[in-house]
Design a protein around this motif. Structure first.
Motif, PDB file in Angstrom:
ATOM      1  N   ALA A  41     -12.397 -39.504  53.652  1.00 51.63           N
ATOM      2  CA  ALA A  41     -12.802 -38.321  52.431  1.00 51.63           C
ATOM      3  C   ALA A  41     -14.016 -37.444  52.956  1.00 51.63           C
ATOM      4  N   LEU A  42     -15.164 -38.171  53.439  1.00 53.46           N
ATOM      5  CA  LEU A  42     -16.058 -37.473  53.386  1.00 53.46           C
ATOM      6  C   LEU A  42     -15.727 -36.814  55.488  1.00 53.46           C
ATOM      7  N   TYR A  43     -15.035 -37.379  56.280  1.00 57.17           N
ATOM      8  CA  TYR A  43     -14.841 -36.755  57.220  1.00 57.17           C
ATOM      9  C   TYR A  43     -14.122 -35.598  57.013  1.00 57.17           C
ATOM     10  N   VAL A  44     -12.405 -35.811  56.334  1.00 56.04           N
ATOM     11  CA  VAL A  44     -11.624 -34.378  56.000  1.00 56.04           C
ATOM     12  C   VAL A  44     -12.142 -33.320  55.067  1.00 56.04           C
ATOM     13  N   LYS A  45     -13.426 -34.072  54.092  1.00 55.31           N
ATOM     14  CA  LYS A  45     -13.504 -33.066  53.436  1.00 55.31           C
ATOM     15  C   LYS A  45     -14.730 -32.519  53.322  1.00 55.31           C
ATOM     16  N   GLY A  46     -15.893 -33.019  54.159  1.00 51.94           N
ATOM     17  CA  GLY A  46     -17.416 -32.978  54.163  1.00 51.94           C
ATOM     18  C   GLY A  46     -18.082 -33.560  53.670  1.00 51.94           C
ATOM     19  N   SER A  47     -18.830 -33.137  53.048  1.00 47.65           N
ATOM     20  CA  SER A  47     -20.067 -33.360  52.160  1.00 47.65           C
ATOM     21  C   SER A  47     -19.392 -33.010  50.648  1.00 47.65           C
ATOM     22  N   ALA A  92     -22.956 -36.834  52.395  1.00 45.85           N
ATOM     23  CA  ALA A  92     -21.853 -36.361  53.680  1.00 45.85           C
ATOM     24  C   ALA A  92     -22.225 -37.388  54.897  1.00 45.85           C
ATOM     25  N   LEU A  93     -21.439 -37.611  55.568  1.00 51.15           N
ATOM     26  CA  LEU A  93     -21.477 -38.949  57.333  1.00 51.15           C
ATOM     27  C   LEU A  93     -22.215 -38.042  58.170  1.00 51.15           C
ATOM     28  N   THR A  94     -23.346 -38.811  58.919  1.00 55.23           N
ATOM     29  CA  THR A  94     -24.132 -38.186  59.632  1.00 55.23           C
ATOM     30  C   THR A  94     -22.832 -38.293  61.257  1.00 55.23           C
ATOM     31  N   GLU A  95     -24.030 -37.654  61.988  1.00 58.46           N
ATOM     32  CA  GLU A  95     -23.273 -37.656  63.732  1.00 58.46           C
ATOM     33  C   GLU A  95     -22.552 -38.833  63.725  1.00 58.46           C
ATOM     34  N   LEU A  96     -24.122 -39.848  63.724  1.00 55.69           N
ATOM     35  CA  LEU A  96     -23.534 -41.487  64.242  1.00 55.69           C
ATOM     36  C   LEU A  96     -22.236 -41.800  62.903  1.00 55.69           C
ATOM     37  N   GLY A  97     -22.194 -41.938  61.695  1.00 52.59           N
ATOM     38  CA  GLY A  97     -20.688 -41.959  61.076  1.00 52.59           C
ATOM     39  C   GLY A  97     -19.844 -41.153  61.204  1.00 52.59           C
TER      40      GLY A  97
END
Length: 142
Positions: A41-47, A92-97
């Motif tokens: 969800a965070l990857y698709v929608k951002g924060s 939000a996802l981090t760069e690592l996430g």
């Protein structure tokens, strides 16, 4: 009378088979299904705010708190307070996430696609339609 709920039984069996496949697909990734769902969800929608994330992935608030703690411990997400209202948390996802999710998703997508590819395009569209139809009707009752 014996077969009156046959569709329900078939639906539950299919659900459990797909759920088992999802768990199998994620078994050696270091994340569980709820963590994967939140990351997707965070990857698709951002924060998203915590509440938006809960509403998007349909994970109960109490479980989401645990999921977010686990992902935070793994450095897969970042939490910030909303500028206009410090009570609201933006996630939000981090760069690592993002990197980890993309690596997992590629394999997971291929594996899950191999299961659904038993259906041709029209059959899969029909499945979408029928499941939504049942979902809407059962939602009216609940």
């Amino acid at each position: 009378m014996k077969n009156e709920l046959k569709s329900l039984i078939i639906l539950f069996k299919a659900y459990h088979s797909v759920e088992k496949a999802v768990k199998h697909s994620l078994a050696h990734t270091g994340i569980n299904v709820n963590e994967f769902t939140a990351m997707e969800a965070l990857y698709v929608k951002g924060s998203l705010t915590t509440q938006e994330l809960i509403d998007t992935v349909l994970i109960p608030n109490s479980s989401m708190t645990y999921v977010l703690e686990r992902l935070n411990e793994k450095a897969y997400l970042v939490k910030n307070k909303k500028e206009s209202d410090k009570r609201i948390q933006i996630i939000a996802l981090t760069e690592l996430g993002t990197k980890v999710f993309e690596e997992i998703y590629e394999k997971h997508f291929s594996y899950m696609r191999s299961i659904f590819d038993v259906l041709d395009k029209e059959e899969e569209q029909q499945l979408h339609y029928l499941l939504k139809k049942i979902g809407k009707k059962s939602g009216d009752k609940g």
